[in-house]
Scaffold this motif. Sequence first.
Motif, PDB file in Angstrom:
ATOM      1  N   ILE A   4       0.809  -1.202   0.018  1.00 12.84           N
ATOM      2  CA  ILE A   4       0.106  -0.034   0.013  1.00 12.84           C
ATOM      3  C   ILE A   4       0.828   1.320   0.149  1.00 12.84           C
ATOM      4  N   ILE A   5       0.622   2.180  -1.024  1.00 15.68           N
ATOM      5  CA  ILE A   5       1.467   3.497  -1.038  1.00 15.68           C
ATOM      6  C   ILE A   5       0.297   4.288  -0.395  1.00 15.68           C
ATOM      7  N   GLY A   6       0.860   4.998   0.672  1.00 15.69           N
ATOM      8  CA  GLY A   6      -0.124   5.884   1.520  1.00 15.69           C
ATOM      9  C   GLY A   6       0.536   7.212   1.042  1.00 15.69           C
ATOM     10  N   MET A   7      -0.536   8.257   0.719  1.00 14.62           N
ATOM     11  CA  MET A   7       0.008   9.549  -0.056  1.00 14.62           C
ATOM     12  C   MET A   7      -0.778  10.758   0.800  1.00 14.62           C
ATOM     13  N   ASP A   8       0.246  11.794   1.368  1.00 12.99           N
ATOM     14  CA  ASP A   8      -0.160  12.990   1.747  1.00 12.99           C
ATOM     15  C   ASP A   8      -0.068  13.923   0.726  1.00 12.99           C
ATOM     16  N   PRO A   9      -1.137  14.223   0.187  1.00 11.21           N
ATOM     17  CA  PRO A   9      -0.859  15.208  -1.277  1.00 11.21           C
ATOM     18  C   PRO A   9      -1.006  16.653  -0.961  1.00 11.21           C
ATOM     19  N   ALA A  85      -7.160  10.954  10.264  1.00  4.84           N
ATOM     20  CA  ALA A  85      -6.884  11.814  11.157  1.00  4.84           C
ATOM     21  C   ALA A  85      -7.056  10.830  12.796  1.00  4.84           C
ATOM     22  N   GLN A  86      -8.107  10.091  12.665  1.00  8.02           N
ATOM     23  CA  GLN A  86      -7.984   8.870  13.718  1.00  8.02           C
ATOM     24  C   GLN A  86      -6.715   8.106  14.011  1.00  8.02           C
ATOM     25  N   ILE A  87      -6.281   7.441  12.847  1.00 12.95           N
ATOM     26  CA  ILE A  87      -5.088   6.792  12.826  1.00 12.95           C
ATOM     27  C   ILE A  87      -3.858   7.453  13.343  1.00 12.95           C
ATOM     28  N   ARG A  88      -3.681   8.937  12.855  1.00 14.40           N
ATOM     29  CA  ARG A  88      -2.810   9.560  13.415  1.00 14.40           C
ATOM     30  C   ARG A  88      -2.606   9.814  14.871  1.00 14.40           C
ATOM     31  N   VAL A  89      -4.119   9.951  15.334  1.00  6.65           N
ATOM     32  CA  VAL A  89      -4.079  10.107  17.093  1.00  6.65           C
ATOM     33  C   VAL A  89      -3.753   8.888  17.728  1.00  6.65           C
ATOM     34  N   PHE A  90      -4.002   7.790  17.089  1.00  5.15           N
ATOM     35  CA  PHE A  90      -3.487   6.487  17.892  1.00  5.15           C
ATOM     36  C   PHE A  90      -2.081   6.311  17.636  1.00  5.15           C
ATOM     37  N   ALA A  91      -1.466   6.731  16.420  1.00  5.62           N
ATOM     38  CA  ALA A  91      -0.071   6.258  16.232  1.00  5.62           C
ATOM     39  C   ALA A  91       0.686   7.294  17.027  1.00  5.62           C
ATOM     40  N   THR A  92       0.750   8.581  17.145  1.00  6.96           N
ATOM     41  CA  THR A  92       1.312   9.474  17.704  1.00  6.96           C
ATOM     42  C   THR A  92       0.815   9.960  19.059  1.00  6.96           C
ATOM     43  N   ASP A 102       1.588  12.054   8.082  1.00  8.89           N
ATOM     44  CA  ASP A 102       0.213  11.825   7.450  1.00  8.89           C
ATOM     45  C   ASP A 102       0.315  10.906   6.565  1.00  8.89           C
ATOM     46  N   ALA A 103       1.329  10.713   5.727  1.00  3.55           N
ATOM     47  CA  ALA A 103       1.599   9.648   4.789  1.00  3.55           C
ATOM     48  C   ALA A 103       1.162   8.089   5.526  1.00  3.55           C
ATOM     49  N   HIS A 104       2.047   8.062   6.670  1.00  3.98           N
ATOM     50  CA  HIS A 104       1.969   6.652   7.349  1.00  3.98           C
ATOM     51  C   HIS A 104       0.408   6.717   7.773  1.00  3.98           C
ATOM     52  N   SER A 105      -0.192   7.634   8.421  1.00  2.00           N
ATOM     53  CA  SER A 105      -1.514   7.173   8.758  1.00  2.00           C
ATOM     54  C   SER A 105      -2.474   6.878   7.452  1.00  2.00           C
ATOM     55  N   VAL A 106      -2.422   7.657   6.465  1.00  2.00           N
ATOM     56  CA  VAL A 106      -3.187   7.218   5.268  1.00  2.00           C
ATOM     57  C   VAL A 106      -2.995   5.883   4.770  1.00  2.00           C
ATOM     58  N   ALA A 107      -1.506   5.318   4.958  1.00  5.85           N
ATOM     59  CA  ALA A 107      -1.300   3.949   4.643  1.00  5.85           C
ATOM     60  C   ALA A 107      -1.992   3.140   5.417  1.00  5.85           C
ATOM     61  N   MET A 108      -1.872   3.324   6.930  1.00  3.97           N
ATOM     62  CA  MET A 108      -2.427   2.425   7.798  1.00  3.97           C
ATOM     63  C   MET A 108      -4.031   2.283   7.561  1.00  3.97           C
TER      64      MET A 108
END
Length: 223
Positions: A4-9, A85-92, A102-108
């Motif tokens: 999966i290639i997550g992208m923050d554009p 955004a939800q994934i980002r909160v859980f990750a950080t 953001d790119a990591h959160s999108v991919a996850m």
Amino acid sequence: MTVIIGMDPHKRSATIEVIDHTGKIRAVGRYGTDKAGYTEMLTTGRKFGNRVWAVEGCNGIGRHIAHRLVHDGETVLDVPAKLSAQIRVFATGNGRKTDPVDAHSVAMAALHSPNLRRVEPDPDLLLLSMGTAPSSVDSRNQPNRGQSPSMESMRSLKRRLSNVVYARMLADQRQHEKASPGGHSGTTLQSSATGLTPHTDPSEKPLPGPATNKVNPAPAAAS
């Protein structure tokens, strides 16, 4: 193995992170959204045989780059901003935004959300996308020698708008031709601005005779 290639554009750049089915990071990178940067990013992604692109906000800031990828034959999933955004909160733990995070959160988010919407081709958007020209456009719309693709895209758009205006003019002309001699649909030679022409039959009562200069004599005085 599918990655999966997550992208923050963003408008001028895009940050990607490549993860495998276990969430392990396989590659990261930041690229420009101009023709050279986009080509380099696409080349990086194509190093992985089975791949899916996950782009945040395909109805917003990520719309153009997502459709460029679709046009180039890539599979693209739309990741809603709220989900990443939800994934980002859980990750950080704090939801702090940076492009790599953001790119990591999108991919996850794409890894753990199997029902994401797949982006379908949009011909109108592809026609105007920077540095690309859709294969479905006929030979009249292909870039001429010495002209940039974006300039030819604008010329094609102008032709399409002209066709719309011309069709409207034809419809108005047909409507006018259907109108009666009065100039508007439904009018007749017997109609007027306020209704039917007034009835002008002669009156049944006779007109008085011509006037005379005869003076009637005054009655004689009593003697």
